[in-house]
Scaffold this motif. Structure first.
Motif, PDB file in Angstrom:
ATOM      1  N   PHE A 136      -8.017  -2.045 -11.649  1.00 40.95           N
ATOM      2  CA  PHE A 136      -7.695  -3.274 -11.410  1.00 40.95           C
ATOM      3  C   PHE A 136      -7.753  -4.331 -12.371  1.00 40.95           C
ATOM      4  N   GLY A 137      -8.336  -4.199 -13.734  1.00 42.43           N
ATOM      5  CA  GLY A 137      -8.274  -5.017 -14.780  1.00 42.43           C
ATOM      6  C   GLY A 137      -6.775  -5.075 -15.381  1.00 42.43           C
ATOM      7  N   THR A 150      -9.386   5.527  -1.718  1.00 39.64           N
ATOM      8  CA  THR A 150     -10.862   5.124  -2.515  1.00 39.64           C
ATOM      9  C   THR A 150     -10.558   3.678  -3.084  1.00 39.64           C
ATOM     10  N   PRO A 151      -9.516   3.085  -3.702  1.00 42.40           N
ATOM     11  CA  PRO A 151      -9.490   1.724  -4.174  1.00 42.40           C
ATOM     12  C   PRO A 151      -9.390   0.769  -3.110  1.00 42.40           C
ATOM     13  N   LEU A 152      -9.253   1.156  -1.771  1.00 37.80           N
ATOM     14  CA  LEU A 152      -8.937   0.101  -0.821  1.00 37.80           C
ATOM     15  C   LEU A 152      -9.933  -1.006  -0.546  1.00 37.80           C
ATOM     16  N   GLY A 210      -4.365  -0.693  -3.565  1.00 38.09           N
ATOM     17  CA  GLY A 210      -5.480  -0.163  -2.718  1.00 38.09           C
ATOM     18  C   GLY A 210      -5.279   1.081  -2.205  1.00 38.09           C
ATOM     19  N   SER A 211      -3.936   1.822  -2.965  1.00 38.92           N
ATOM     20  CA  SER A 211      -3.883   3.208  -2.423  1.00 38.92           C
ATOM     21  C   SER A 211      -3.314   4.045  -3.541  1.00 38.92           C
ATOM     22  N   LEU A 212      -3.314   5.155  -3.343  1.00 48.38           N
ATOM     23  CA  LEU A 212      -2.365   6.094  -4.426  1.00 48.38           C
ATOM     24  C   LEU A 212      -0.960   6.083  -4.500  1.00 48.38           C
ATOM     25  N   ALA A 213      -0.536   5.574  -3.304  1.00 48.39           N
ATOM     26  CA  ALA A 213       0.991   5.273  -3.216  1.00 48.39           C
ATOM     27  C   ALA A 213       1.406   3.944  -3.607  1.00 48.39           C
ATOM     28  N   GLY A 214       0.655   3.052  -3.793  1.00 47.33           N
ATOM     29  CA  GLY A 214       1.038   1.564  -3.958  1.00 47.33           C
ATOM     30  C   GLY A 214       1.496   1.130  -5.488  1.00 47.33           C
ATOM     31  N   SER A 215       0.715   1.790  -6.164  1.00 45.23           N
ATOM     32  CA  SER A 215       0.721   1.391  -7.721  1.00 45.23           C
ATOM     33  C   SER A 215       0.628   2.798  -8.488  1.00 45.23           C
ATOM     34  N   LEU A 271       0.866  -1.257  -0.104  1.00 44.47           N
ATOM     35  CA  LEU A 271      -0.032   0.050   0.132  1.00 44.47           C
ATOM     36  C   LEU A 271       1.029   1.252  -0.042  1.00 44.47           C
ATOM     37  N   VAL A 272       2.021   1.205   0.364  1.00 43.03           N
ATOM     38  CA  VAL A 272       3.046   2.404   0.519  1.00 43.03           C
ATOM     39  C   VAL A 272       4.326   2.097   0.003  1.00 43.03           C
ATOM     40  N   SER A 273       4.447   1.112  -0.738  1.00 39.45           N
ATOM     41  CA  SER A 273       5.783   0.575  -1.176  1.00 39.45           C
ATOM     42  C   SER A 273       5.511   0.096  -2.809  1.00 39.45           C
TER      43      SER A 273
END
Length: 426
Positions: free
Chosen positions: A371-372, A178-180, A151-156, A106-108
């Motif tokens: 997600f797709g 939001t995607p979490l 799940g987050s704006l920082a993870g991907s 989520l953060v990496s």
């Protein structure tokens, strides 16, 4: 013949060669890359520059760092400690790796996450004497990173790119988490599947021998070298911090290779020995896979497929459920060969305006694109993270069966979760 047609033919031929298993994965991937070069889909420089990309350098550096940790005696100590904590329960260890990777991602970044975990898994695989293996844990590690990172704006980068399109169209943008809810649903379902049947299936499918560590036979006799161990631990810890922060615009590859160079200069690992036992097959596969993905993007295949799909559906695109389904499936198929960053941007640029035009909230369609495109696990060239774990010795059919089944489970879960979350079926 157009470059897009040539690219499709090359991709199909490459897949057929993967399936026959007559040639090594690395050789087939390089042949696919060379076919793109000789047919003009890729220039020579664009193709071979991929072998010096930050992702290849990341893997190269981390292999040397892992070997240094093993040779200093740290690997034996860490492996023994983890063995005592977890015992010989590989299924439990696999689920723990998957869940923890999902949370940390989520953060990496995914690539950094895999690089961080590999030394610990390699250590316990050696000290457990085969009870816990790299081949049964590396792929779940990569899959956990891919799913959790969405799940987050920082993870991907995928959610960030889709969010940019939402902002450009004036629609409501995503918050940090939001995607979490959708990502969390996928993590829970896949973790349960690993516990009840996925682990058993992959253990049956992964019938190839475990890839040995360069010093595996001698690791129990390696004494702890306190000086080397302290240097290795310090360098590894600093690399992890820099992976997360990436100060001054430093790339993951630069950080990894610099850490490896420090260990070689400090005498913690023998440079010649490290190069001799380098897992060159995995590095070659990764570089060639990146080149194929680049050719896929530059040929315009993705845009052509999406245009034909949306044009062929006609009035059917008035259905919000169909729109979500369409972009989930299209992203899933195309991302097996196309870098998800470019794919998410392209698909969201089509999907969001379509959703706005029919009067629906564009957020579920944007998330469908995210997600797709983030469930590319069914081929060894799907994503950098998936290709990185090829060092465990996975074959094409292993990715296709284990990765493909897992990604389909996650895909269906994402579809249901998006429809329920945004009340499209209630």
């Amino acid at each position: 013949m157009s470059q897009s047609t040539i690219t499709i033919i090359i991709i199909l031929c490459t897949c057929v060669l993967y399936l026959t298993e007559k040639l090594p994965v690395a050789l087939v991937t390089v042949m696919g890359m060379l076919a793109m070069v000789f047919t003009g889909v890729l220039s020579y420089s664009d193709a071979f520059n991929c072998f010096a990309s930050t992702n290849v350098m990341l893997v190269l550096g981390m292999i040397i760092i892992v070997n240094a940790l093993l040779e200093s005696g740290v690997g034996r100590i860490v492996g023994n400690l983890l063995s005592r904590l977890i015992g010989q329960q590989e299924k439990l260890f696999t689920v723990i790796v998957f869940l923890s990777a999902s949370v940390i991602s989520l953060v990496s970044t995914n690539a950094a996450l895999v690089a961080m975990y590999m030394p610990f898994i390699a250590s316990i695989s050696v000290t457990s004497r085969g009870a816990i293996t790299k081949k049964n844990t590396y792929l779940p590690l990569a899959i956990g990173g891919l799913i959790g990172g969405t799940g987050s704006l920082a993870g991907s980068t995928a959610p960030l790119l889709a969010n940019d399109v939402l902002a450009m169209t004036g629609a409501q943008t995503m918050q940090f988490f939001t995607p979490l809810p959708i990502a969390a649903a996928m993590v829970v379902v896949v973790a349960l599947c690993y516990w009840f049947f996925l682990y058993d299936l992959q253990k049956k499918w992964f019938d190839f021998p475990e890839e040995p560590a360069p010093i595996e036979n001698d690791i129990e006799e390696i004494p702890l070298n306190k000086r080397h161990a302290s240097i290795c631990i310090t360098v590894f810890a600093v690399c992890i911090v820099l992976f997360v922060l990436q100060p001054f615009g430093w790339s993951l590859g630069l950080i990894s290779v610099t850490g490896a160079a420090v260990l070689v200069l400090a005498g913690c690992v023998d440079g010649k020995h490290a190069l001799k036992h380098m897992q060159w097959s995995a590095l070659v596969t990764l570089g060639a896979a990146l080149a194929i993905a680049k050719g896929f993007v530059e040929s315009g295949v993705g845009e052509i497929i999406m245009e034909k799909l949306t044009a062929g559906l006609g009035s059917w695109v008035q259905s919000p459920i169909l729109l979500v389904t369409l972009f989930l499936l299209a992203g899933f198929v195309l991302s097996q060969f196309m870098a998800n960053g470019a794919l998410v941007s392209m698909m969201a640029a089509i999907a969001v305006p379509m959703a706005i035009e029919i009067g629906m909230d564009p957020m579920p369609v944007a998330l469908a694109c995210v997600f797709g495109c983030s469930l590319a696990m069914a081929t060894p060239v799907a994503t950098t993270t998936i290709t990185m774990v090829q060092v465990a010795g996975y074959r094409f059919k292993d990715y296709l069966r284990a990765g493909g089944l897992t990604s389909l489970i996650a895909l269906v879960t994402a579809w249901v979760a998006i429809l329920l979350r945004y009340r499209l079926i209630l």
